[in-house]
Write a protein that holds these residues in place. Structure first.
Motif, PDB file in Angstrom:
ATOM      1  N   VAL A   1      -2.754   2.374 -16.022  1.00  0.00           N
ATOM      2  CA  VAL A   1      -3.795   1.492 -15.487  1.00  0.00           C
ATOM      3  C   VAL A   1      -4.080   1.827 -14.025  1.00  0.00           C
ATOM      4  O   VAL A   1      -5.244   1.869 -13.607  1.00  0.00           O
ATOM      5  CB  VAL A   1      -3.400   0.010 -15.674  1.00  0.00           C
ATOM      6  N   VAL A   2      -3.047   2.094 -13.257  1.00  0.00           N
ATOM      7  CA  VAL A   2      -3.253   2.500 -11.852  1.00  0.00           C
ATOM      8  C   VAL A   2      -4.053   3.794 -11.798  1.00  0.00           C
ATOM      9  O   VAL A   2      -5.027   3.912 -11.051  1.00  0.00           O
ATOM     10  CB  VAL A   2      -1.904   2.644 -11.116  1.00  0.00           C
TER      11      VAL A   2
ATOM     12  N   PHE B   1      -7.912   4.259 -10.252  1.00  0.00           N
ATOM     13  CA  PHE B   1      -8.224   5.149  -9.139  1.00  0.00           C
ATOM     14  C   PHE B   1      -9.225   6.240  -9.497  1.00  0.00           C
ATOM     15  O   PHE B   1      -9.756   6.904  -8.602  1.00  0.00           O
ATOM     16  CB  PHE B   1      -6.948   5.717  -8.515  1.00  0.00           C
ATOM     17  N   LEU B   2      -9.517   6.406 -10.796  1.00  0.00           N
ATOM     18  CA  LEU B   2     -10.598   7.321 -11.168  1.00  0.00           C
ATOM     19  C   LEU B   2     -11.917   6.886 -10.537  1.00  0.00           C
ATOM     20  O   LEU B   2     -12.780   7.710 -10.245  1.00  0.00           O
ATOM     21  CB  LEU B   2     -10.755   7.370 -12.689  1.00  0.00           C
TER      22      LEU B   2
ATOM     23  N   TRP C   1      -7.309  11.623  -6.251  1.00  0.00           N
ATOM     24  CA  TRP C   1      -6.910  12.567  -7.303  1.00  0.00           C
ATOM     25  C   TRP C   1      -5.390  12.668  -7.404  1.00  0.00           C
ATOM     26  O   TRP C   1      -4.845  12.829  -8.507  1.00  0.00           O
ATOM     27  CB  TRP C   1      -7.505  13.953  -7.044  1.00  0.00           C
ATOM     28  N   LEU C   2      -4.698  12.564  -6.300  1.00  0.00           N
ATOM     29  CA  LEU C   2      -3.233  12.612  -6.313  1.00  0.00           C
ATOM     30  C   LEU C   2      -2.656  11.411  -7.065  1.00  0.00           C
ATOM     31  O   LEU C   2      -1.715  11.545  -7.849  1.00  0.00           O
ATOM     32  CB  LEU C   2      -2.689  12.654  -4.884  1.00  0.00           C
ATOM     33  N   ILE C   3      -3.233  10.249  -6.830  1.00  0.00           N
ATOM     34  CA  ILE C   3      -2.777   9.038  -7.517  1.00  0.00           C
ATOM     35  C   ILE C   3      -3.093   9.119  -9.006  1.00  0.00           C
ATOM     36  O   ILE C   3      -2.262   8.765  -9.845  1.00  0.00           O
ATOM     37  CB  ILE C   3      -3.410   7.777  -6.875  1.00  0.00           C
ATOM     38  N   VAL C   4      -4.281   9.613  -9.334  1.00  0.00           N
ATOM     39  CA  VAL C   4      -4.666   9.765 -10.741  1.00  0.00           C
ATOM     40  C   VAL C   4      -3.706  10.712 -11.457  1.00  0.00           C
ATOM     41  O   VAL C   4      -3.163  10.385 -12.524  1.00  0.00           O
ATOM     42  CB  VAL C   4      -6.128  10.256 -10.868  1.00  0.00           C
TER      43      VAL C   4
ATOM     44  N   LEU D   1      -6.523  -4.526 -19.441  1.00  0.00           N
ATOM     45  CA  LEU D   1      -6.299  -4.604 -17.995  1.00  0.00           C
ATOM     46  C   LEU D   1      -7.397  -3.903 -17.200  1.00  0.00           C
ATOM     47  O   LEU D   1      -7.836  -4.411 -16.166  1.00  0.00           O
ATOM     48  CB  LEU D   1      -4.927  -4.020 -17.646  1.00  0.00           C
ATOM     49  N   ILE D   2      -7.868  -2.759 -17.686  1.00  0.00           N
ATOM     50  CA  ILE D   2      -8.941  -2.049 -16.985  1.00  0.00           C
ATOM     51  C   ILE D   2     -10.231  -2.866 -16.987  1.00  0.00           C
ATOM     52  O   ILE D   2     -10.944  -2.929 -15.979  1.00  0.00           O
ATOM     53  CB  ILE D   2      -9.161  -0.646 -17.589  1.00  0.00           C
ATOM     54  N   VAL D   3     -10.539  -3.501 -18.098  1.00  0.00           N
ATOM     55  CA  VAL D   3     -11.731  -4.354 -18.156  1.00  0.00           C
ATOM     56  C   VAL D   3     -11.614  -5.487 -17.132  1.00  0.00           C
ATOM     57  O   VAL D   3     -12.557  -5.765 -16.390  1.00  0.00           O
ATOM     58  CB  VAL D   3     -11.946  -4.920 -19.578  1.00  0.00           C
ATOM     59  N   LEU D   4     -10.449  -6.116 -17.062  1.00  0.00           N
ATOM     60  CA  LEU D   4     -10.259  -7.221 -16.114  1.00  0.00           C
ATOM     61  C   LEU D   4     -10.277  -6.735 -14.668  1.00  0.00           C
ATOM     62  O   LEU D   4     -10.878  -7.383 -13.803  1.00  0.00           O
ATOM     63  CB  LEU D   4      -8.957  -7.958 -16.428  1.00  0.00           C
ATOM     64  N   ILE D   5      -9.647  -5.603 -14.401  1.00  0.00           N
ATOM     65  CA  ILE D   5      -9.670  -5.037 -13.049  1.00  0.00           C
ATOM     66  C   ILE D   5     -11.096  -4.653 -12.649  1.00  0.00           C
ATOM     67  O   ILE D   5     -11.528  -4.911 -11.519  1.00  0.00           O
ATOM     68  CB  ILE D   5      -8.722  -3.826 -12.952  1.00  0.00           C
TER      69      ILE D   5
END
Length: 110
Positions: A15-16, A20-21, A34-37, A72-76
């Protein structure tokens, strides 16, 4: 039980990474995103693999991982990026959660 802990780690890191995308595209693209992704997806797949090796069935693990991630992505997206969230989407979220619940219950009795 440890398998489900690794599954939770896989979900959170996926999800993180997916969140970050949002920061990797457009005119304001951030190189560090990109590093986080990349790190998030790598950790997610390693943790998912570890959950499987600790007894979580593949079908159940993947259903939970993908469904909880989608919800979770929808809610974020709605909370932080102010994307739309309609009542039809809310019904879809309920159906996704119900479907994963049924998969989990069905796997315990098989």
């Amino acid at each position: 039980m440890l398998g489900y802990l690794f599954l939770a780690i896989a979900i959170v890191t996926e999800v993180v990474a997916t969140t970050f995308l949002k920061f990797t595209s457009g005119e304001d693209a951030k190189w560090w995103a990109w590093l986080i992704v990349a790190a998030g997806y790598i950790v997610s797949f390693v943790a998912l693999s570890q959950s499987l090796s600790r007894g979580v069935p593949l079908g159940v693990a993947y259903a939970i991982w993908s469904a909880v991630g989608v919800v979770l992505i929808v809610l974020i997206s709605w909370l932080f990026f102010h994307e739309s969230l309609t009542w039809v989407q809310l019904v879809g979220i309920v159906l996704v959660i119900g479907g994963v619940g049924l998969l989990e219950l069905g796997g315990r009795h098989a």
